[in-house]
Write a protein that holds these residues in place. Structure first.
Motif, PDB file in Angstrom:
ATOM      1  N   GLY A  30      29.765  45.185  37.939  1.00 30.72           N
ATOM      2  CA  GLY A  30      30.998  45.791  37.438  1.00 30.72           C
ATOM      3  C   GLY A  30      31.093  47.264  37.770  1.00 30.72           C
ATOM      4  O   GLY A  30      32.165  47.764  38.140  1.00 30.72           O
ATOM      5  N   SER A  34      33.888  48.816  40.255  1.00 28.31           N
ATOM      6  CA  SER A  34      34.726  49.846  39.661  1.00 28.31           C
ATOM      7  C   SER A  34      34.720  51.120  40.504  1.00 28.31           C
ATOM      8  O   SER A  34      35.733  51.812  40.614  1.00 28.31           O
ATOM      9  CB  SER A  34      34.247  50.162  38.238  1.00 28.31           C
ATOM     10  OG  SER A  34      35.014  51.176  37.646  1.00 28.31           O
ATOM     11  N   THR A  71      33.850  55.470  35.231  1.00 28.60           N
ATOM     12  CA  THR A  71      33.049  54.264  35.036  1.00 28.60           C
ATOM     13  C   THR A  71      31.953  54.483  34.000  1.00 28.60           C
ATOM     14  O   THR A  71      31.707  53.619  33.142  1.00 28.60           O
ATOM     15  CB  THR A  71      32.433  53.824  36.373  1.00 28.60           C
ATOM     16  OG1 THR A  71      33.474  53.627  37.338  1.00 28.60           O
ATOM     17  CG2 THR A  71      31.639  52.541  36.213  1.00 28.60           C
ATOM     18  N   TYR A 301      34.769  45.959  33.107  1.00 26.04           N
ATOM     19  CA  TYR A 301      35.619  44.972  33.787  1.00 26.04           C
ATOM     20  C   TYR A 301      37.070  45.072  33.318  1.00 26.04           C
ATOM     21  O   TYR A 301      37.999  44.883  34.119  1.00 26.04           O
ATOM     22  CB  TYR A 301      35.083  43.562  33.544  1.00 26.04           C
ATOM     23  CG  TYR A 301      33.919  43.202  34.432  1.00 26.04           C
ATOM     24  CD1 TYR A 301      34.116  42.703  35.720  1.00 26.04           C
ATOM     25  CD2 TYR A 301      32.599  43.357  34.003  1.00 26.04           C
ATOM     26  CE1 TYR A 301      33.043  42.386  36.546  1.00 26.04           C
ATOM     27  CE2 TYR A 301      31.528  43.040  34.815  1.00 26.04           C
ATOM     28  CZ  TYR A 301      31.756  42.551  36.086  1.00 26.04           C
ATOM     29  OH  TYR A 301      30.696  42.237  36.903  1.00 26.04           O
ATOM     30  N   PHE A 304      38.602  47.874  35.142  1.00 27.19           N
ATOM     31  CA  PHE A 304      38.849  47.493  36.533  1.00 27.19           C
ATOM     32  C   PHE A 304      40.111  46.635  36.650  1.00 27.19           C
ATOM     33  O   PHE A 304      40.960  46.860  37.516  1.00 27.19           O
ATOM     34  CB  PHE A 304      37.637  46.740  37.086  1.00 27.19           C
ATOM     35  CG  PHE A 304      37.813  46.241  38.486  1.00 27.19           C
ATOM     36  CD1 PHE A 304      37.819  47.121  39.558  1.00 27.19           C
ATOM     37  CD2 PHE A 304      37.981  44.879  38.733  1.00 27.19           C
ATOM     38  CE1 PHE A 304      37.979  46.663  40.852  1.00 27.19           C
ATOM     39  CE2 PHE A 304      38.146  44.418  40.016  1.00 27.19           C
ATOM     40  CZ  PHE A 304      38.146  45.305  41.088  1.00 27.19           C
TER      41      PHE A 304
END
Length: 341
Positions: A30, A34, A71, A301, A304
Motif C-alpha cells: 500500500g 501510494s 503516506t 489504501y 489511495f
C-alpha cells in the motif's frame, strides 16, 4: 491430550505469524502504490531514486515533499484511530463504541475550528491543544448522557454518541459559515483528508504516536483486566476506575492528535478493532499490534482509492472510510440487537 494442546498452541502461533506477515506485506504494498500512483506519473526508477535521495529533479522532490509525508501521515493516523477505537471499546465494554460515535472526534473538530476563529496565528501545536480539550469535552458530554458503562448500554451509547456527534458537527459547520472559513481545504478537513499533509505534520504527531504506543504497552496487563467484569478485576486488585480513566486519556491523545492533523476521519476506529478481533480473537497482546497495523493498512489504501474518485481532482479520504464504515456500523448494531432479543 498434552500433544493435542501442543499442536493447537503451535497452530495458533503459525496463524499469528501468517496474519502479521500478511498485514505487514499489505502495508508495504500500500505504501509503495501510494507513493507511485497519483495525479503525476512516476516510474519505479524515479521512486527508488527519490526514496534513497539519489536525485534532486522535480519528480524526486514531488515524492519527497508531497507523497511521502502524505503516506506516512496516513499510516500514523490509521494507527492512532484504530488503537483509539480498541481502547474505547475496552474502557466502555461496548463493541459499538468508538471516538467517532462517542463524540470525541466531533468535539476535537469543533475546538479546532473555534481556535481558528478566535486565535490569531493559529499554529499546529495550538490545533493539537484545542483538539485535546475538545475531545475530552465531547467524551465527558456523551458519558454524562449514558450514565455509566454496563453491559446493556449498547443502544443508549449509540444514540447519545450520534446525537452529540451531530450537535457538535452542526456547531462546527455553523462556525465555518458565519466566519467565512468554508474554503475547499477546510471542507476537506471536516470530512477527513490527508492530502495536505506535510513533514511538519509528521514531526508534530510523531511524539504523540510514540507516547501513545509506549503507554499502551506499559498498561497492557491492566487493560487486559478491563475485559473482565469490574467486580472480578477489582477482586484481583485492579483499580478499575483509574485504569479506565487512563484508557480514556490515551483515547483523547490518540484521537485528538489525529483529528488535529487530518480532521475527523470516520469509522476507522470502529471497524478495524472488529476486523482484528475476528481474525485473532481476544488475546490483547496480539490484538493491539494487529489492530494498529490494520489501521495503517486501511487508511493508506482508503487514501489511495480517494485519489481516483474524481480523478484528477482530490477527494477526502473520509468519503471512502464512511462508505465502508456506515454499513458496517449498521450491521454491528443489528447483530447486537438480535443478540439481546
Amino acid at each position: 491430550m498434552i500433544k493435542k494442546l501442543q499442536l493447537e498452541k503451535q497452530s495458533r502461533k503459525w496463524r499469528l505469524l501468517f496474519l502479521f506477515s500478511t498485514s505487514i506485506v499489505l502495508l508495504i504494498i500500500g505504501i509503495l502504490i501510494s507513493l507511485k500512483w497519483g495525479a503525476a506519473y512516476v516510474s519505479w526508477k524515479t521512486l527508488y531514486e527519490a526514496l534513497t535521495y539519489q536525485g534532486h529533479e522535480k519528480a524526486h522532490l514531488y515524492i519527497q515533499t508531497l507523497r511521502l509525508p502524505r503516506t506516512l501521515t496516513a499510516c500514523i493516523v490509521g494507527i492512532h484511530l484504530a488503537l483509539a477505537g480498541l481502547l474505547t471499546q475496552l474502557t466502555t465494554k461496548n463493541p459499538l463504541a468508538s471516538p467517532h460515535v462517542f463524540g470525541i472526534n466531533a468535539g476535537a473538530s469543533l475546538a479546532v475550528v473555534l481556535g481558528l476563529v478566535a486565535v490569531a496565528n493559529f499554529s499546529i501545536m495550538d490545533s493539537m491543544l484545542f483538539a485535546f480539550v475538545g475531545a475530552a469535552a465531547g467524551a465527558l458530554l456523551v458519558w454524562s448522557l449514558i450514565g455509566g458503562t454496563g453491559q446493556k448500554q449498547y443502544v443508549r451509547l449509540a444514540l447519545a454518541g450520534i446525537s452529540v456527534h451531530f450537535m457538535l458537527s452542526s456547531l462546527t459547520e455553523g462556525l465555518i459559515i458565519l466566519n467565512q472559513f468554508s474554503t475547499d481545504s477546510m471542507i476537506f478537513w471536516l470530512v477527513g483528508s490527508v492530502n495536505q499533509a506535510a513533514w511538519l505534520d509528521v514531526r508534530t504527531i510523531l511524539p504523540f504516536t510514540i507516547l501513545g504506543l509506549l503507554a499502551f504497552s506499559l498498561m497492557l496487563p491492566s487493560f487486559r483486566m478491563l475485559m473482565m467484569e469490574d467486580e472480578i478485576a477489582a477482586g484481583l486488585g485492579q483499580r478499575v476506575a483509574v485504569v479506565r480513566a487512563i484508557g480514556m486519556l490515551l483515547v483523547i491523545i490518540l484521537s485528538g492528535s489525529a483529528v488535529a492533523i487530518c480532521g475527523p476521519i470516520g469509522f476507522v476506529c470502529l471497524i478495524v478493532p472488529h476486523i482484528a478481533r475476528s481474525l485473532i480473537g481476544i488475546n490483547l497482546a496480539a490484538l493491539a499490534p494487529l489492530t494498529a497495523v490494520l489501521g495503517a493498512v486501511l487508511l493508506v489504501y482508503a487514501d489511495f482509492i480517494s485519489r481516483f474518485i474524481d480523478f484528477p481532482y482530490e477527494s477526502p479520504v473520509g468519503i471512502v472510510t464512511a462508505a465502508i464504515g456506515a454499513p458496517f456500523f449498521i450491521y454491528l448494531a443489528r447483530k447486537k440487537g438480535d443478540a439481546k432479543s
